[in-house]
Design a protein around this motif. Structure first.
Motif, PDB file in Angstrom:
ATOM      1  N   LYS A 195      -2.486  -2.136   2.684  1.00 39.95           N
ATOM      2  CA  LYS A 195      -3.840  -2.667   2.723  1.00 39.95           C
ATOM      3  C   LYS A 195      -4.217  -3.129   1.329  1.00 39.95           C
ATOM      4  O   LYS A 195      -3.818  -2.522   0.336  1.00 39.95           O
ATOM      5  CB  LYS A 195      -4.847  -1.614   3.215  1.00 39.95           C
ATOM      6  CG  LYS A 195      -4.743  -1.282   4.689  1.00 39.95           C
ATOM      7  CD  LYS A 195      -5.855  -0.339   5.119  1.00 39.95           C
ATOM      8  CE  LYS A 195      -5.812  -0.059   6.619  1.00 39.95           C
ATOM      9  NZ  LYS A 195      -6.911   0.840   7.049  1.00 39.95           N
TER      10      LYS A 195
ATOM     11  N   GLY B  44      -9.347  -3.763   1.868  1.00 40.19           N
ATOM     12  CA  GLY B  44      -8.595  -3.039   2.890  1.00 40.19           C
ATOM     13  C   GLY B  44      -8.051  -3.915   3.994  1.00 40.19           C
ATOM     14  O   GLY B  44      -7.922  -3.474   5.135  1.00 40.19           O
TER      15      GLY B  44
ATOM     16  N   PRO C 225      -5.324  -5.387   6.211  1.00 41.11           N
ATOM     17  CA  PRO C 225      -3.954  -4.940   6.507  1.00 41.11           C
ATOM     18  C   PRO C 225      -2.941  -6.059   6.300  1.00 41.11           C
ATOM     19  O   PRO C 225      -3.197  -7.222   6.647  1.00 41.11           O
ATOM     20  CB  PRO C 225      -4.035  -4.507   7.971  1.00 41.11           C
ATOM     21  CG  PRO C 225      -5.211  -5.242   8.530  1.00 41.11           C
ATOM     22  CD  PRO C 225      -6.180  -5.422   7.408  1.00 41.11           C
TER      23      PRO C 225
ATOM     24  N   THR D 170      -0.658 -11.338   7.129  1.00 41.05           N
ATOM     25  CA  THR D 170      -1.895 -10.676   7.509  1.00 41.05           C
ATOM     26  C   THR D 170      -2.045 -10.746   9.029  1.00 41.05           C
ATOM     27  O   THR D 170      -1.446 -11.604   9.678  1.00 41.05           O
ATOM     28  CB  THR D 170      -3.109 -11.346   6.835  1.00 41.05           C
ATOM     29  OG1 THR D 170      -3.028 -12.768   7.016  1.00 41.05           O
ATOM     30  CG2 THR D 170      -3.136 -11.039   5.351  1.00 41.05           C
TER      31      THR D 170
END
Length: 280
Positions: A220, A225, A227, A249
């Protein structure tokens, strides 16, 4: 508006709000910020010409609006300037294939096929520096460095191929670490060595080590954050090892350059770990 944007990002960072929903909330906050910014400009105009009250309120509203619009404007600039891709690979011809396909949740954000040759061509034009690395040395040595850099970045390993055979005996086991930590003193009967039959080395041909290793990670981004799925492929060629990466992503069709930045940063750290012996 400021609280709306802040809470959306905070809840997403904590895992309580999906990224598409957080993006929608930030866009709504940006729309409200534009209205507040316009009203603030009108307030300053009236203050200057007719001496109307409310200068402090107009200034406060402008500051809050800019606190929202500043980061959003930075993201919008990267959205316009950088190509619309969400999957970046150092090998645009034969990108490493995922060991476990990333879980993609459909949302209002559009998402196209990342392996489209046209989109790979966009990547090559925008990120010519995103290429693989060739290192002098055996694959097991490079693999240990790769895993060390991944641990430093706190990436979570998802799956791997060919790794266990390569690192067997190279990384210290918990038992070996405990033995090394024991200070000199009286012998412990529970730790006494057990004699084993001597292996017949002369009549046994050693098994060749694999020349390919693939590791998949999850990570992350530090602040937001977001991912990212990461794939690292190592291929041994004679006395060198070639390292390729693929980073993607999971939401939307634009990564705002985050994936290319991650590859660039990781390979720089790997160069340092391997004493900078990277080749083309």
């Amino acid at each position: 508006m400021l609280m709306l944007a802040f809470m959306a990002l905070l809840l997403h960072r904590a895992g309580a709000l999906a990224l598409p929903n957080a993006v929608a909330a930030v866009l709504l906050a940006s729309f409200l910020a534009l209205i507040v910014l316009g009203l603030s400009i009108i307030g300053f105009f009236m203050l200057w010409h007719i001496g109307a009250k409310g200068g402090h309120a107009a200034f406060g509203g402008m500051v809050m609006a800019l606190m929202v619009l500043g980061p959003v404007g930075f993201a919008a600039e990267r959205y316009v300037r950088l190509p619309k891709i969400h999957d970046v690979s150092t090998d645009v011809v034969e990108a490493p294939q995922w060991l476990e396909s990333p879980v993609i949740t459909p949302s209002w954000l559009p998402r196209l096929n990342a392996d489209d040759p046209a989109r790979r061509a966009l990547q090559s034009a925008a990120y010519p520096q995103v290429t693989g690395r060739r290192y002098d040395g055996a694959i097991d040595r490079v693999l240990l460095a790769v895993r060390a850099v991944a641990r430093d970045n706190k990436w979570a390993e998802v799956d791997n191929v060919g790794v266990d055979t390569l690192v067997d005996g190279l990384e210290p086991t918990p038992e070996a670490a405990d033995a090394a930590a024991i200070s000199s003193g009286e012998a412990d009967p529970a730790r006494a060595p057990v004699p084993l039959p001597r292996p017949d080395i002369e009549n046994q041909s050693p098994e060749p080590l694999p020349a390919l290793a693939v590791i998949q990670y999850q990570a992350k981004t530090l602040i937001l954050g977001i991912p990212q799925d990461i794939l690292i492929r190592l291929v041994e060629e004679e006395e060198t090892t070639f390292v390729d990466m693929r980073v993607a992503t999971r939401n939307g069709d634009h990564d705002l350059g985050l994936n290319a930045d991650l590859i660039h940063s990781f390979l720089q750290d790997l160069d340092v770990r391997l004493l900078g012996i990277a080749g083309g």
